[in-house]
Structures are given as structure tokens and as C-alpha cells.
Design an enzyme around this catalytic site. Sequence first.
Site, PDB file in Angstrom:
ATOM      1  N   GLY A   1       5.261  11.916  -9.542  1.00 16.86           N
ATOM      2  CA  GLY A   1       4.677  13.087 -10.307  1.00 16.86           C
ATOM      3  C   GLY A   1       3.082  13.091 -10.122  1.00 16.86           C
ATOM      4  O   GLY A   1       2.288  14.217 -10.579  1.00 16.86           O
ATOM      5  N   LYS A   2       2.566  12.187  -9.115  1.00 21.49           N
ATOM      6  CA  LYS A   2       0.969  12.468  -8.815  1.00 21.49           C
ATOM      7  C   LYS A   2       0.508  13.073  -7.654  1.00 21.49           C
ATOM      8  O   LYS A   2      -0.915  13.013  -7.370  1.00 21.49           O
ATOM      9  CB  LYS A   2       0.601  10.956  -8.861  1.00 21.49           C
TER      10      LYS A   2
ATOM     11  N   TYR B   1      10.312  -4.074   9.239  1.00 28.10           N
ATOM     12  CA  TYR B   1       9.601  -3.672   8.470  1.00 28.10           C
ATOM     13  C   TYR B   1       7.966  -4.434   8.797  1.00 28.10           C
ATOM     14  O   TYR B   1       8.159  -5.599   8.523  1.00 28.10           O
ATOM     15  CB  TYR B   1       9.847  -3.981   7.090  1.00 28.10           C
TER      16      TYR B   1
ATOM     17  N   PRO C   1      14.482   6.094  -4.268  1.00 27.28           N
ATOM     18  CA  PRO C   1      14.864   6.383  -5.597  1.00 27.28           C
ATOM     19  C   PRO C   1      13.745   7.318  -6.204  1.00 27.28           C
ATOM     20  O   PRO C   1      13.951   8.180  -6.952  1.00 27.28           O
ATOM     21  CB  PRO C   1      14.913   5.217  -6.303  1.00 27.28           C
ATOM     22  N   LEU C   2      12.468   7.211  -5.517  1.00 26.83           N
ATOM     23  CA  LEU C   2      11.188   8.059  -5.918  1.00 26.83           C
ATOM     24  C   LEU C   2      10.886   8.746  -5.032  1.00 26.83           C
ATOM     25  O   LEU C   2       9.780   9.610  -4.982  1.00 26.83           O
ATOM     26  CB  LEU C   2      10.206   6.961  -6.402  1.00 26.83           C
TER      27      LEU C   2
ATOM     28  N   GLY D   1       7.803   8.365  -3.077  1.00 27.58           N
ATOM     29  CA  GLY D   1       6.517   8.545  -4.285  1.00 27.58           C
ATOM     30  C   GLY D   1       6.417   9.723  -4.889  1.00 27.58           C
ATOM     31  O   GLY D   1       5.729   9.838  -5.684  1.00 27.58           O
TER      32      GLY D   1
END
Length: 325
Positions: free
Chosen positions: A212-213, A56, A204-205, A208
Site C-alpha cells: 500500500g505504499k 538469486y 503474496p504481496l 510489494g
Amino acid sequence: MLYRNFGRTGFKVSAIGMGTWNIGNQWGNIDDGTALATIRSAFENGVNLFDTAEGYGIPPGLSEIRLGQALTGIRQQVYIVSKIGSWGRREGNPIPKDSPENIRLCAHACLYRLRTDWIDVMLCHEGSIEDPSIYLEGFEMLKEQGHIRAYGISTNDLEVLKKFNVNNTCQVLEIDYSLLNRKPESEILPYCQEHGIAVMIRGPLAKGLLSGKYSTDTVFTDTIRSKWHKKEKAQQKLEKNIAKVENLKTVFPSQQEMVTGALRYVISHPVQPVAIPGAKSPEQAAINAIAGEKLLSVEERENLHKCMENTSASSDSVPVTAAAG
């Protein structure tokens, strides 16, 4: 923050952890001070599990270096998960994992970058590996020497997991799982529950999207998500996922509520996973941590399924106060 038993490891971990891929400049540049403040914000809001990997960062290893710096003075209070198997892969010059000694070599490099004498969980970062015997032998040696406390693998493939667990020594699985990717619910999560394997949720998102953006007009420029625009099939999948997220806005009208609800969805699975969302600011880390305060009921999870498919669920079906706190 809710804390839960982490499989058979004996660790008591926060339901929300923190992934550190985002603080290594691959998701856009971030300075040292902001990276360190973001990690400290997560800790101050109850997070005690931090996930990283040898590969990373730009340059590679930067996420581990920054995490090690940020945890100075609080190392005894947290759990560190790292992964080996990706060093040099991005540059086309990976270190060969052809002997247990090379596994140990990479692990010692991780220890150095993280400024620690031990790593709580070490994962194999080759999710499609056909023969994991080299890793298993190397990890066992590292465990006997006290350099790691537990080990496992990061994979989305049940058959790969079974091979890695051939000796019933795999203690942790890291897997991609979210409201936009529910495939793990069918087989691999039940397998983990049956065998007492702790589960960490990456993505989990959905990188991103579940904030919701974003809209179908969004053009990603970071080194990770910009790939979605390079192939027609990937672009079509992106637009389909954004449409599903739009459905969720009938339940979660604000971005913070969306993030909280999406994170609570995955940590509410019966296997009791730990979600490891990334963050690039102290504020974002604090918002992520809020999700760890409560769980969703079975009914709330089912209604979110319906909402994602734009079926009969309504904004009254999943109370926003219950889902977003």
C-alpha cells in the site's frame, strides 16, 4: 505463529516463511549484516521455512550464501527450500540441464553455498519445462543419497505441474498467488489439494504492491520492478493494480495492516499454503511474521474480493482487527 502439515513431506512448517530473493541485491543493495539480521529476525518471530534459489543474487548465489551464514547454529530447527534451473540464465550462459549428473552438480553447489549436508526441498526452477524427466531422475538420485528430503517444481502452469507429478512423486509446488493474482484458485490449487502437494506462495504481496505504499507516480529503480516501466502494457497493468490496492485501503488503513491482511488472505486458502514474502530489514521480517498468528474466515476472504473490485464491500465488511490482528 501457526504451524501446519506441509503436504506429504512430514514437515511441520510455519504459515509464514521467508523468501530470500530480496536479500541478494537484486531488489536494491543490502549489506551482509542487515541480510543476516533480517533472516534471524524472521526465525526469532517463529518462521522456520526459508526459500532461496541458486540464481538469486548479484552475484548469483549470494542469497544462498547469506542464508547459509545466517542459519549457522540453528540449521536443525529450520527447513530450507532451494531451486535449481536458473544458474547463469540472467547472464545468458545457463548450465545445460541435459543429464541427471548436471542436476546433481547444481544441487551439490547449492549444498556448498548453504553450508548444509541436506536441503529439505529442492525445486525445479524451470516453470515452462516441457519434459522434466532429467530433473525427476536427478532429484530421485539426490533423494536416495540423502542430499534432499523432498522435491517439486516452481510453476504457474497446471499442465507443467501434472507432467512433473507423472509418477506421483511431486511433493511441493511453488506458485505466484495473491489478492492481485487469484488465477491459481480455479484449478491448480484444487489439484494440489487433491494430490496432497504442499504449496508455497511466492509473490503474496505482488512484489510489494500490496504494502500500500506505492502510487501511480512511483518509479521503480531496482533490477526486478524497473521492467514494469519499459513497456506500455506492463505500465498499464501496474497502474490498474495500484488502483485495486487503493480500494483495499478502506479496509486496511495502515501499511502494516495491509501487509498482514494480504498475507493472511493467501495462507487462509483451504490447501493451507505457506507464504514466503521477502524482507530487507529485521523490522520488515517481524511485520511479515505477524500475519501467521491467525487466519481469515471464508466471509472475510469473500469481502476482500469485493473490495478489490470496488463493489458492495465496505470497511465494516471485513473487521480490521480480525484481518490485521
